[in-house]
Design a protein around this motif. Structure first.
Motif, mmCIF file in Angstrom:
data_model
loop_
_atom_site.group_PDB
_atom_site.id
_atom_site.type_symbol
_atom_site.label_atom_id
_atom_site.label_comp_id
_atom_site.label_asym_id
_atom_site.label_seq_id
_atom_site.Cartn_x
_atom_site.Cartn_y
_atom_site.Cartn_z
ATOM 1 N N ASP A 116 40.940 20.198 69.404
ATOM 2 C CA ASP A 116 40.633 20.669 68.049
ATOM 3 C C ASP A 116 39.223 20.236 67.637
ATOM 4 O O ASP A 116 38.830 19.092 67.871
ATOM 5 N N ARG A 117 38.504 21.165 66.988
ATOM 6 C CA ARG A 117 37.122 20.876 66.555
ATOM 7 C C ARG A 117 37.079 19.803 65.478
ATOM 8 O O ARG A 117 36.110 19.045 65.370
ATOM 9 N N ARG A 118 38.138 19.696 64.705
ATOM 10 C CA ARG A 118 38.135 18.718 63.610
ATOM 11 C C ARG A 118 38.126 17.275 64.109
ATOM 12 O O ARG A 118 37.823 16.359 63.342
ATOM 13 N N ARG A 119 38.442 17.083 65.393
ATOM 14 C CA ARG A 119 38.447 15.721 65.940
ATOM 15 C C ARG A 119 37.042 15.227 66.259
ATOM 16 O O ARG A 119 36.846 14.033 66.458
ATOM 17 N N ILE A 120 36.076 16.139 66.285
ATOM 18 C CA ILE A 120 34.729 15.752 66.672
ATOM 19 C C ILE A 120 33.686 16.077 65.609
ATOM 20 O O ILE A 120 32.537 15.667 65.709
ATOM 21 N N SER A 121 34.092 16.840 64.577
ATOM 22 C CA SER A 121 33.180 17.181 63.478
ATOM 23 C C SER A 121 33.870 16.908 62.157
ATOM 24 O O SER A 121 35.097 16.985 62.046
ATOM 25 N N ALA A 122 33.054 16.617 61.127
ATOM 26 C CA ALA A 122 33.605 16.384 59.791
ATOM 27 C C ALA A 122 34.234 17.670 59.267
ATOM 28 O O ALA A 122 33.709 18.775 59.447
ATOM 29 N N ALA A 123 35.378 17.552 58.602
ATOM 30 C CA ALA A 123 36.071 18.718 58.065
ATOM 31 C C ALA A 123 35.365 19.224 56.818
ATOM 32 O O ALA A 123 34.914 18.442 55.982
ATOM 33 N N ASN A 124 35.260 20.560 56.716
ATOM 34 C CA ASN A 124 34.656 21.228 55.548
ATOM 35 C C ASN A 124 33.271 20.678 55.207
ATOM 36 O O ASN A 124 33.019 20.224 54.079
ATOM 37 N N PRO A 125 32.357 20.689 56.148
ATOM 38 C CA PRO A 125 31.017 20.150 55.827
ATOM 39 C C PRO A 125 30.261 21.019 54.832
ATOM 40 O O PRO A 125 29.268 20.570 54.258
ATOM 41 N N HIS A 126 30.707 22.257 54.634
ATOM 42 C CA HIS A 126 29.993 23.167 53.732
ATOM 43 C C HIS A 126 30.259 22.873 52.267
ATOM 44 O O HIS A 126 29.609 23.441 51.397
ATOM 45 N N GLN A 127 31.237 22.022 51.985
ATOM 46 C CA GLN A 127 31.598 21.792 50.588
ATOM 47 C C GLN A 127 30.441 21.204 49.789
ATOM 48 O O GLN A 127 30.244 21.547 48.618
ATOM 49 N N LEU A 128 29.690 20.307 50.401
ATOM 50 C CA LEU A 128 28.560 19.722 49.675
ATOM 51 C C LEU A 128 27.531 20.792 49.315
ATOM 52 O O LEU A 128 26.995 20.813 48.213
ATOM 53 N N PHE A 129 27.272 21.716 50.267
ATOM 54 C CA PHE A 129 26.310 22.782 49.981
ATOM 55 C C PHE A 129 26.821 23.678 48.856
ATOM 56 O O PHE A 129 26.056 24.069 47.970
ATOM 57 N N VAL A 130 28.103 24.004 48.913
ATOM 58 C CA VAL A 130 28.677 24.865 47.867
ATOM 59 C C VAL A 130 28.591 24.175 46.516
ATOM 60 O O VAL A 130 28.208 24.786 45.505
ATOM 61 N N ASN A 131 28.942 22.904 46.480
ATOM 62 C CA ASN A 131 28.874 22.171 45.221
ATOM 63 C C ASN A 131 27.435 22.067 44.706
ATOM 64 O O ASN A 131 27.180 22.207 43.507
ATOM 65 N N MET A 132 26.496 21.816 45.626
ATOM 66 C CA MET A 132 25.090 21.722 45.209
ATOM 67 C C MET A 132 24.606 23.039 44.628
ATOM 68 O O MET A 132 23.963 23.072 43.577
ATOM 69 N N LEU A 133 24.910 24.131 45.313
ATOM 70 C CA LEU A 133 24.463 25.434 44.834
ATOM 71 C C LEU A 133 25.133 25.794 43.510
ATOM 72 O O LEU A 133 24.483 26.301 42.585
ATOM 73 N N PHE A 134 26.425 25.531 43.406
ATOM 74 C CA PHE A 134 27.147 25.910 42.186
ATOM 75 C C PHE A 134 26.650 25.115 40.984
ATOM 76 O O PHE A 134 26.259 25.689 39.954
ATOM 77 N N PHE A 135 26.664 23.786 41.106
ATOM 78 C CA PHE A 135 26.260 22.971 39.967
ATOM 79 C C PHE A 135 24.752 23.060 39.712
ATOM 80 O O PHE A 135 24.313 22.976 38.557
#
Length: 441
Positions: free
Chosen positions: A150-169
């Protein structure tokens, strides 16, 4: 290095520049945070998770090495390390990718494909093109094998959330700031409209509002407008009163002259007529653009009526075809603009044999042109000619009667009162003077 060229690409309005000043720091801050996040989160966290997975892969490779044959590799891994949820499938050489495979936007994958082979020399290539699975191709004692997990074992889950939050706020804060900025700039725009209207001869209601500095500027504008209006009113009243009071003795003189003999009366009556003309010129100069109110005016109809009136008065005036593709009306003081046209036409036929009048009307500009075939005005004296009480006797023909030097001054004041300008030049077609009243729409 000079940045003068950058001025051509900068916005012109105050509102657009303020928005640009507001957005640039926000965008720059987001870029800095993004770079720091990529460095700290995607690299550091991914490196730690990759090291953990590397230890598990070493265990899997050791299990594969202890398998009795090539066909029992997958079963041996499941029996010995089922808790790792790693699957192993033997593959041929042709099925092994020749290079590391990842998407261009996969920033954490850049760390994985670099770090895993450096931790485990048996790894041939890594395939990260599948969103939720990682496929590692490694060399074993039985040939190449594909190890999947599984990819989640080697990469952080949902890394795009910070970008989405930055763009939204960031967008939300920007919208709120723009709305607040618009409310702060509204008093400045109101002050600019009031000042522009006053420059065009209109009195627009205005009350200071906004920040302390804007209120101070607004109060200063109101004081200035009041002083100017008071001075104009006092000048008008003074000259009007003087001119009115002089009409009575002039009338008595005209009656007294009517009783004299013809040979004595003629020259004196001419002096009285000249004095009457001077008084009329003074009154016209006092009125300039102060008489009447602004209203929507069809410029073609205005010029046609002025030319027709000049023709009825016996003047040799020709109306040229209109130019431009402008339609509709222009907000003008009809009485003042008609007086300016009459003065320009009178000057043209006084100092020349004929005059031509034309109109250029576009979506942005109104230009009324009067040309004559007279001697014209030297270029170095054209500015002087627009000043009150200036008579350029050497330059203009006085055989047809002189004035008091107010014709061009009146036209200049009226053009300025409409936010325009009176331009004097040489007529290419007729050879005399060319006078242009240019007003922006």
């Amino acid at each position: 290095m000079s940045f003068v060229w950058l001025k051509h690409y900068m916005p012109r309005s105050l509102y657009a520049r303020a928005v640009l000043i507001l957005l640039l720091p926000v965008v720059f801050l987001q870029l800095v945070v993004t770079v720091l996040f990529l460095t700290r989160h995607f690299e550091d966290v991914t490196q730690q998770m990759t090291d953990t997975v590397a230890r598990e892969l070493r265990l899997v490779l050791s299990i594969i090495g202890g398998a009795p044959d090539r066909g029992s590799i997958g079963t041996a891994v499941i029996q010995s390390a089922s808790q790792l949820a790693i699957t192993v499938v033997p593959v041929t050489r042709a099925q092994v990718p020749q290079e590391q495979m990842r998407e261009w936007y996969d920033f954490s994958g850049r760390v994985i494909v670099r770090r895993l082979p450096s931790q485990i020399p048996q790894i041939i290539s890594v395939d990260l093109t599948e969103n939720r699975r990682v496929h590692v191709y490694a060399e074993t004692r039985y040939g190449p094998a594909k190890i999947s997990f599984d990819r989640r074992r080697i990469s952080a889950a949902n890394p795009h959330q910070l970008f989405v939050n930055m763009l939204f706020f960031g967008g939300l804060i920007t919208v709120i700031a723009i709305l607040y900025l618009r409310n702060q700039l509204r008093p400045i725009k109101r002050l600019a409209r009031a000042a522009e209207a006053f420059g065009r001869g209109r009195h627009e209601p205005y009350s200071p509002a906004g920040a302390v500095e804007v209120r101070a500027a607004g109060n200063a504008f109101l004081d200035m407008r009041t002083r100017i209006e008071r001075q104009i009113e006092q000048r008008t009243l003074m000259l009007s009163g003087v001119s009115h009071d002089l009409r009575t003795p002039l009338t008595r003189m005209r009656l007294s002259l009517s009783m004299l003999e013809d040979d004595e009366r003629q020259l004196l009556e001419q002096d009285v007529d000249d004095m009457q003309d001077m008084l009329d010129a003074f009154l016209n100069f006092v009125k300039t653009a102060g008489e009447g109110e602004t209203e929507p005016v069809d410029p073609h109809e205005l010029v046609e009526s002025a030319v027709e009136s000049a023709r009825r008065a016996g003047r040799n005036v020709k109306l040229m075809p209109s130019e431009g593709d402008g339609t509709g009306t222009v907000t003008l003081n009809r009485l003042a603009m008609r007086r300016a046209l009459d003065n320009l036409i009178s000057n043209a036929v006084r100092y020349g044999a004929m005059a031509e009048v034309s109109v250029l009307f576009t979506e942005k500009t109104l230009r009324i042109r009067v040309e004559d075939d007279g001697p014209g005005i030297p270029e170095d004296r054209r500015v002087e000619a627009t000043r009150p009480f200036t008579r350029l006797d050497p330059a203009r023909n006085q055989d047809k009667g002189g004035g008091v030097g107010l014709g061009l001054a009146i036209a200049t004041d009226i053009a300025r009162a409409h936010g325009g300008v009176l331009r004097l030049s040489s007529s290419v077609r007729l050879g005399g003077l060319r006078a242009d009243i240019v007003i922006a729409r």
